[in-house]
Design an enzyme around this catalytic site. Structure first.
Site, short mmCIF file in Angstrom:
data_model
loop_
_atom_site.label_atom_id
_atom_site.label_comp_id
_atom_site.label_asym_id
_atom_site.label_seq_id
_atom_site.Cartn_x
_atom_site.Cartn_y
_atom_site.Cartn_z
N GLU A 271 0.82 -1.21 0.00
CA GLU A 271 0.00 0.00 0.00
C GLU A 271 0.85 1.27 0.00
O GLU A 271 0.89 2.00 0.99
CB GLU A 271 -0.99 -0.02 1.17
N PRO A 272 1.53 1.53 -1.10
CA PRO A 272 2.39 2.72 -1.17
C PRO A 272 1.59 3.99 -1.45
O PRO A 272 0.66 4.00 -2.26
CB PRO A 272 3.29 2.41 -2.37
N GLY A 273 1.94 5.05 -0.77
CA GLY A 273 1.33 6.35 -1.05
C GLY A 273 2.38 7.28 -1.64
O GLY A 273 2.37 7.62 -2.82
N ARG A 274 3.36 7.63 -0.78
CA ARG A 274 4.38 8.59 -1.17
C ARG A 274 5.08 8.22 -2.48
O ARG A 274 5.28 9.06 -3.35
CB ARG A 274 5.43 8.66 -0.05
N ARG A 310 4.61 19.79 5.71
CA ARG A 310 5.62 18.78 6.05
C ARG A 310 6.87 19.35 6.72
O ARG A 310 7.34 18.80 7.71
CB ARG A 310 6.01 17.96 4.81
N CYS A 344 0.96 33.56 10.38
CA CYS A 344 1.37 34.34 11.56
C CYS A 344 2.00 33.49 12.65
O CYS A 344 1.57 33.51 13.80
CB CYS A 344 0.15 35.07 12.12
N TYR A 373 1.31 14.06 0.59
CA TYR A 373 1.06 14.77 1.84
C TYR A 373 1.32 16.27 1.70
O TYR A 373 1.73 16.93 2.64
CB TYR A 373 1.89 14.15 2.98
N1 LLP Z 1 -0.96 2.38 4.69
C1 LLP Z 1 -1.30 2.92 5.88
C2 LLP Z 1 -2.18 2.18 6.76
C3 LLP Z 1 -0.82 4.19 6.22
O1 LLP Z 1 -1.16 4.71 7.39
C4 LLP Z 1 0.03 4.87 5.33
C5 LLP Z 1 0.54 6.20 5.68
C6 LLP Z 1 0.34 4.28 4.11
C7 LLP Z 1 -0.16 3.02 3.82
C8 LLP Z 1 1.18 4.93 3.06
O2 LLP Z 1 2.44 5.22 3.50
P1 LLP Z 1 3.52 5.78 2.46
O3 LLP Z 1 3.76 4.71 1.43
O4 LLP Z 1 2.99 7.01 1.87
O5 LLP Z 1 4.74 6.03 3.29
N2 LLP Z 1 2.25 12.81 6.45
C9 LLP Z 1 3.49 12.06 6.57
C10 LLP Z 1 3.31 10.62 6.23
C11 LLP Z 1 2.21 9.97 7.01
C12 LLP Z 1 1.89 8.58 6.57
C13 LLP Z 1 0.64 8.09 7.17
N3 LLP Z 1 0.29 6.76 6.79
C14 LLP Z 1 4.55 12.72 5.70
O6 LLP Z 1 4.24 13.75 5.08
O7 LLP Z 1 5.69 12.28 5.64
#
Ligand code: LLP
Length: 422
Positions: A271-274, A310, A344, A373
Site C-alpha cells: 500500500e504505497p502512497g508517497r 511537512r 502568523c 502529503y
Molecule cells: N498504509 C497505511 C495504513 C498508512 O497509514 C500509510 C501512511 C500508508 C499506507 C502509506 O504510507 P507511504 O507509502 O505514503 O509512506 N504525512 C506524513 C506521512 C504519514 C503517513 C501516514 N500513513 C509525511 O508527510 O511524511
C-alpha cells in the site's frame, strides 16, 4: 531555463513556471502525468508473484484526476475514511478494489464500508468486537503490529511499542476468541509499520513477521504487507533512489515460498502512497519580500504551512529550485537564505538556511517532491485559500485539475442567512 533538475526531466512540458503562475495564480501545485504513470508502474511490478496488487494509499493525495490516472494504471486503493472511499468511488474504483484500513472508527463508519461491499480491516481487539456486533458472520481483516516500525520521523512510525496502530502479534488467542464469538471469517491480514524507508531490509523483516503470523490462520484470502516506500528528497545533492529490484526480489521469494507452502491462491498486496505521487509534483510559489534579521536573510513567500505543512510538522526537507523573474539575473553565486511563508507563526518555515542564488522580489520558487502529503494536508489556516492544482499531461500540455479556493469557499459551511453580500 538552464541546469535545472526539472528541466532535465522536462517536468513542465511546453510551459514555464512563470506561464503557469500567470495563468493559475501562486502558489500552485503542478503535477506531471508521465512521472505519475511511471511510478505507478514501478509499484505495480514490484514483485513477479502473480496474484499481487499495489493498493495506492489515498491519503497521500486524493485529487480526483490523479486517482483516475492511478486507476487506469491498474492500481487498487486503500482508504482511511468514508471520505476517501467516497472520492475513490467517484474516481471510478469499484468497491472490490478498495481496502478500508480503519482506525478508531464509529459503527456508522464501519457500516458505510460494509454496506458498499468494501473490505474492512480493524486494528484493535475492541474494534474487532464492534465489527463482530454489527456484522456477525461477516468477512473481516485485522491490522497487526509486528513489534517494530520504521519511518522518517517518530510521528510516522506505526509499528512497535509507541504507536496506537495494530493488534499486537502476541494476541492470537484473543483474536481467535472474538472471531469465534461473532462467527467472523478472518479473510485478510495487513500491516503498515511506518512511512519512508530508503533501505528495504526492515521491510523485508516485517514481511517475514506478517507471513509467520499468517500461518496461524486458515482460509486467508489476502495479506497486505504495507507501504512506506521512500523517495529521495535530497535528489539535488545526489541522494540515491530506493533500490527496488533487489529488494523486490527478496520480497518476491518470500511470497512465492509462503504461497507454495500454505495457500497458492493467496493474494498479496502493498500500500504505497508517497512513492506513487511525491515526485510527480512541484509546488510553485512567489517571493514577495526579502528581509535581514540578526544576520539571517529571509525570503518571504506565499508558501505558508497552510499550503505545505511537512517541513513544519516533521522538519522535512524539500529541495528548492529558483526560477528568477529576470532570467539573466540568475547568479552562479549562492548565499544562505531561509524561505518562510505568510502565516502568523514564527515556525512558518519551508526551508531553513539553504544555499541559493540571491533572490529578488517576484522570483518564483519550485519546491520539489511535493505531491505526497502536500495538498492533502493543506488547510485554510489564517483563512488562506488553498492553491489550484494543474496537470502537465503526457503530451506536454497542461490542464487545471482543481481550482483554487475562492473567498466565498471560506463562508460555504456557515448556516446563517444573514451573511451580507460582499
Ligand atoms: N498504509 C497505511 C495504513 C498508512 O497509514 C500509510 C501512511 C500508508 C499506507 C502509506 O504510507 P507511504 O507509502 O505514503 O509512506 N504525512 C506524513 C506521512 C504519514 C503517513 C501516514 N500513513 C509525511 O508527510 O511524511
Amino acid at each position: 531555463m538552464t541546469n535545472y533538475y526539472t528541466e532535465k526531466i522536462n517536468f513542465f512540458g511546453s510551459s514555464t513556471p512563470k506561464q503557469l503562475i500567470d495563468q493559475y495564480g501562486s502558489p500552485l501545485y503542478v503535477y506531471n502525468e508521465r512521472i505519475l504513470r511511471q511510478r505507478c508502474r514501478e509499484m505495480a511490478n514490484f514483485v513477479t508473484y502473480p496474484n499481487f496488487k499495489a493498493n495506492y494509499s489515498t491519503k497521500a493525495n486524493s485529487n480526483l484526476e490523479l486517482l483516475k490516472i492511478i486507476r487506469e494504471e491498474g492500481l487498487n486503493a486503500d482508504a482511511m475514511s468514508p471520505g476517501e472511499i467516497y472520492v475513490l468511488l467517484a474516481a471510478g474504483f469499484r468497491p472490490e478494489q478498495i481496502f478500508y484500513i480503519s482506525n478508531n472508527v464509529s459503527e456508522d463508519e464501519m457500516m458505510y464500508a460494509i454496506n458498499l461491499g468494501i473490505k474492512v480491516s480493524v486494528d484493535s481487539l475492541s474494534q474487532l468486537e464492534t465489527y463482530g456486533k454489527i456484522n456477525p458472520g461477516g468477512d473481516v481483516a485485522i491490522r497487526i503490529n509486528p513489534g517494530f516500525g520504521i519511518g522518517h520521523h517518530e510521528k510516522v512510525i506505526t509499528g512497535g511499542e509507541n504507536t496506537k496502530f495494530g493488534i499486537n502479534i502476541g494476541l492470537v488467542d484473543d483474536i481467535k476468541t472474538i472471531l469465534k464469538q461473532y462467527n467472523l471469517n478472518l479473510t485478510g491480514i495487513n500491516q503498515h509499520i511506518g512511512s519512508l524507508f530508503m533501505n528495504g531490509e526492515p521491510y523485508v523483516q516485517s514481511v517475514k513477521a506478517i507471513l509467520e503470523f499468517a500461518e496461524q490462520f486458515d482460509d486467508l484470502k489476502y495479506i497486505d504487507l504495507g507501504g512506506g516506500f521512500g523517495i529521495p528528497y535530497k535528489k539535488l545533492e545526489g541522494e540515491k533512489r530506493l533500490e527496488l529490484k533487489q529488494f523486490g526480489r527478496k520480497v518476491d521469494e518470500l511470497l512465492h515460498q509462503w504461497a507454495s507452502r500454505n495457500n497458492s491462491d493467496i493474494m498479496f498486496m502493498i500500500e504505497p502512497g508517497r512513492y506513487v505521487v511525491a515526485e510527480c509534483c512541484v509546488l510553485l510559489g512567489t517571493v514577495h519580500a526579502l528581509k535581514e534579521n540578526a544576520g539571517n536573510l529571509y525570503a518571504g513567500t506565499d508558501l505558508g504551512f497552510n499550503v505545505l505543512v511537512r517541513p513544519v510538522m516533521y522538519d522535512a526537507w524539500h529541495d528548492v529550485e529558483v526560477y528568477p523573474k529576470d532570467e539573466k539575473a540568475l547568479s552562479p553565486e549562492k548565499i544562505p537564505v531561509t524561505i518562510v511563508g505568510n502565516i502568523c507563526e514564527s515556525g512558518d518555515i519551508v526551508a531553513e538556511n539553504r544555499m541559493l542564488p540571491p533572490l529578488a522580489v517576484g522570483d518564483i520558487l519550485g519546491v520539489l517532491d511535493a505531491g505526497a502529503y502536500g495538498y492533502s494536508m493543506s488547510s485554510n489556516y489564517n483563512n488562506r485559500l488553498r492553491p489550484a492544482e494543474v496537470l502537465i499531461q503526457s503530451d506536454g500540455t497542461h490542464r487545471l485539475i482543481r481550482r483554487r479556493d475562492t473567498l466565498e469557499d471560506l463562508l460555504r459551511n456557515f448556516c446563517c442567512e444573514t451573511i451580507p453580500a460582499l
